[in-house]
Write a protein that holds these residues in place. Structure first.
Motif, mmCIF file in Angstrom:
data_model
loop_
_atom_site.group_PDB
_atom_site.id
_atom_site.type_symbol
_atom_site.label_atom_id
_atom_site.label_comp_id
_atom_site.label_asym_id
_atom_site.label_seq_id
_atom_site.Cartn_x
_atom_site.Cartn_y
_atom_site.Cartn_z
ATOM 1 N N ALA A 8 94.818 -23.982 40.127
ATOM 2 C CA ALA A 8 95.309 -25.357 39.981
ATOM 3 C C ALA A 8 95.418 -25.730 38.503
ATOM 4 N N ALA A 9 94.450 -25.302 37.694
ATOM 5 C CA ALA A 9 94.496 -25.594 36.254
ATOM 6 C C ALA A 9 95.700 -24.910 35.612
ATOM 7 N N LEU A 10 95.986 -23.672 36.015
ATOM 8 C CA LEU A 10 97.152 -22.966 35.484
ATOM 9 C C LEU A 10 98.447 -23.673 35.885
ATOM 10 N N ARG A 11 98.537 -24.083 37.140
ATOM 11 C CA ARG A 11 99.725 -24.815 37.591
ATOM 12 C C ARG A 11 99.881 -26.122 36.820
ATOM 13 N N ASP A 12 98.779 -26.845 36.680
ATOM 14 C CA ASP A 12 98.826 -28.128 35.986
ATOM 15 C C ASP A 12 99.176 -27.962 34.502
ATOM 16 N N ALA A 13 98.853 -26.787 33.942
ATOM 17 C CA ALA A 13 99.186 -26.510 32.543
ATOM 18 C C ALA A 13 100.645 -26.109 32.369
ATOM 19 N N GLY A 14 101.324 -25.830 33.488
ATOM 20 C CA GLY A 14 102.746 -25.520 33.396
ATOM 21 C C GLY A 14 103.170 -24.186 33.977
ATOM 22 N N LEU A 15 102.238 -23.389 34.510
ATOM 23 C CA LEU A 15 102.610 -22.103 35.102
ATOM 24 C C LEU A 15 103.403 -22.359 36.377
ATOM 25 N N ARG A 16 104.585 -21.784 36.450
ATOM 26 C CA ARG A 16 105.447 -21.966 37.616
ATOM 27 C C ARG A 16 105.487 -20.699 38.444
ATOM 28 N N TRP A 17 105.601 -20.888 39.755
ATOM 29 C CA TRP A 17 105.581 -19.791 40.705
ATOM 30 C C TRP A 17 106.950 -19.609 41.323
ATOM 31 N N HIS A 18 107.393 -18.373 41.338
ATOM 32 C CA HIS A 18 108.611 -17.984 42.021
ATOM 33 C C HIS A 18 108.178 -16.967 43.075
ATOM 34 N N PRO A 19 107.933 -17.414 44.310
ATOM 35 C CA PRO A 19 107.333 -16.552 45.339
ATOM 36 C C PRO A 19 108.054 -15.226 45.505
ATOM 37 N N THR A 20 107.245 -14.187 45.618
ATOM 38 C CA THR A 20 107.768 -12.844 45.862
ATOM 39 C C THR A 20 106.805 -12.110 46.796
ATOM 40 N N THR A 21 107.303 -11.095 47.448
ATOM 41 C CA THR A 21 106.500 -10.328 48.386
ATOM 42 C C THR A 21 105.202 -9.859 47.727
ATOM 43 N N GLY A 22 104.098 -10.066 48.436
ATOM 44 C CA GLY A 22 102.786 -9.656 47.948
ATOM 45 C C GLY A 22 102.003 -10.769 47.275
ATOM 46 N N ASP A 23 102.667 -11.877 46.953
ATOM 47 C CA ASP A 23 101.964 -12.994 46.322
ATOM 48 C C ASP A 23 101.021 -13.656 47.319
ATOM 49 N N ALA A 118 88.921 -13.832 34.051
ATOM 50 C CA ALA A 118 88.985 -13.707 32.584
ATOM 51 C C ALA A 118 90.447 -13.746 32.125
ATOM 52 N N TYR A 119 91.313 -13.025 32.824
ATOM 53 C CA TYR A 119 92.743 -13.083 32.511
ATOM 54 C C TYR A 119 93.275 -14.504 32.702
ATOM 55 N N GLY A 120 92.861 -15.158 33.782
ATOM 56 C CA GLY A 120 93.316 -16.509 34.054
ATOM 57 C C GLY A 120 92.895 -17.504 32.977
ATOM 58 N N GLN A 121 91.658 -17.389 32.511
ATOM 59 C CA GLN A 121 91.188 -18.282 31.449
ATOM 60 C C GLN A 121 91.963 -18.031 30.153
ATOM 61 N N ALA A 122 92.231 -16.762 29.856
ATOM 62 C CA ALA A 122 93.011 -16.434 28.655
ATOM 63 C C ALA A 122 94.426 -16.996 28.778
ATOM 64 N N LEU A 123 95.034 -16.850 29.956
ATOM 65 C CA LEU A 123 96.389 -17.372 30.160
ATOM 66 C C LEU A 123 96.408 -18.892 30.067
ATOM 67 N N LEU A 124 95.389 -19.541 30.606
ATOM 68 C CA LEU A 124 95.305 -20.997 30.514
ATOM 69 C C LEU A 124 95.247 -21.444 29.053
ATOM 70 N N ILE A 127 98.779 -20.829 27.466
ATOM 71 C CA ILE A 127 99.768 -21.844 27.866
ATOM 72 C C ILE A 127 99.465 -23.163 27.152
ATOM 73 N N SER A 128 98.196 -23.543 27.145
ATOM 74 C CA SER A 128 97.805 -24.807 26.510
ATOM 75 C C SER A 128 98.136 -24.808 25.030
ATOM 76 N N ALA A 129 97.907 -23.695 24.366
ATOM 77 C CA ALA A 129 98.213 -23.597 22.931
ATOM 78 C C ALA A 129 99.715 -23.663 22.688
ATOM 79 N N ALA A 130 100.488 -23.063 23.591
ATOM 80 C CA ALA A 130 101.942 -23.072 23.434
ATOM 81 C C ALA A 130 102.521 -24.479 23.595
ATOM 82 N N LEU A 131 101.848 -25.301 24.387
ATOM 83 C CA LEU A 131 102.327 -26.661 24.636
ATOM 84 C C LEU A 131 101.812 -27.662 23.603
ATOM 85 N N ALA A 132 100.819 -27.247 22.822
ATOM 86 C CA ALA A 132 100.211 -28.175 21.831
ATOM 87 C C ALA A 132 101.109 -28.376 20.640
#
Length: 132
Positions: A8-23, A118-124, A127-132
Motif C-alpha cells: 500500500a505504501a508503494l502504491r501510495d508513493a506512485g508505483l503503478r500496476w499493470h497486471p500480468t500473469t503470475g502477479d 528489503a527490496y520493497g523498502q529500497a524501492l519506496l 520512488i519517494s526521492a524521485a518525487l521530492a
C-alpha cells in the motif's frame, strides 16, 4: 511476499500496476484483504476495456466473485519484480536480507527479515526521492 502495508505504501508513493500473469494481489477492501490471488490465464484473467482494467474470476476457487476492478486491487510485487523496478539503483543483496541501493546519489542500506521487504523498502525510498 511483501506485506500488504508495504504494498500500500508503494502504491501510495506512485508505483503503478499493470497486471500480468503470475502477479499476486489482494482486494483492497477491509474484510477481504487477507486472501491473496494470483493472476492466471486459467483462474483470474485481465480484461482491458476503454473504461479500465477489470480482473475476471473464473473457475471454482473464486466462485463467489465475478470480477473486481484493478483499481480496487493491491499488487503484491515479487522479489524479482521489486529488484527490476529498482533498476540501476540496485547495488547488492547480502545475507541477512540487506539491500544496498544508490538513492539520490547516496548509498543506502535496507535490512528486513525477508528479502522482498528489503527490496520493497529500497524501492519506496527510491520512488519517494524521485518525487521530492
Amino acid at each position: 511476499m511483501i506485506t500488504v502495508a508495504l504494498a500500500a505504501a508503494l502504491r501510495d508513493a506512485g508505483l503503478r500496476w499493470h497486471p500480468t500473469t503470475g502477479d499476486r494481489f489482494v482486494i483492497d477492501k477491509p474484510g477481504v484483504d487477507d486472501d491473496v490471488y494470483t493472476v492466471s490465464e486459467m483462474t483470474v484473467e485481465r480484461h482491458d476495456y476503454p473504461s479500465g482494467t477489470v480482473l475476471g474470476f473464473n473457475g471454482t476457487t473464486e466462485w463467489a466473485l465475478d470480477s473486481v476492478d484493478a483499481a480496487e486491487s493491491l499488487w503484491l510485487p515479487r522479489e524479482d519484480q521489486l529488484r527490476e523496478l529498482l533498476g540501476p539503483a540496485f547495488v547488492s543483496l547480502t545475507a541477512g536480507y540487506t539491500v544496498t541501493a544508490t538513492i539520490a546519489g547516496e548509498t543506502r542500506a535496507f535490512t528486513e527479515s525477508l528479502a522482498a521487504d528489503a527490496y520493497g523498502q529500497a524501492l519506496l525510498a527510491y520512488i519517494s526521492a524521485a518525487l521530492a
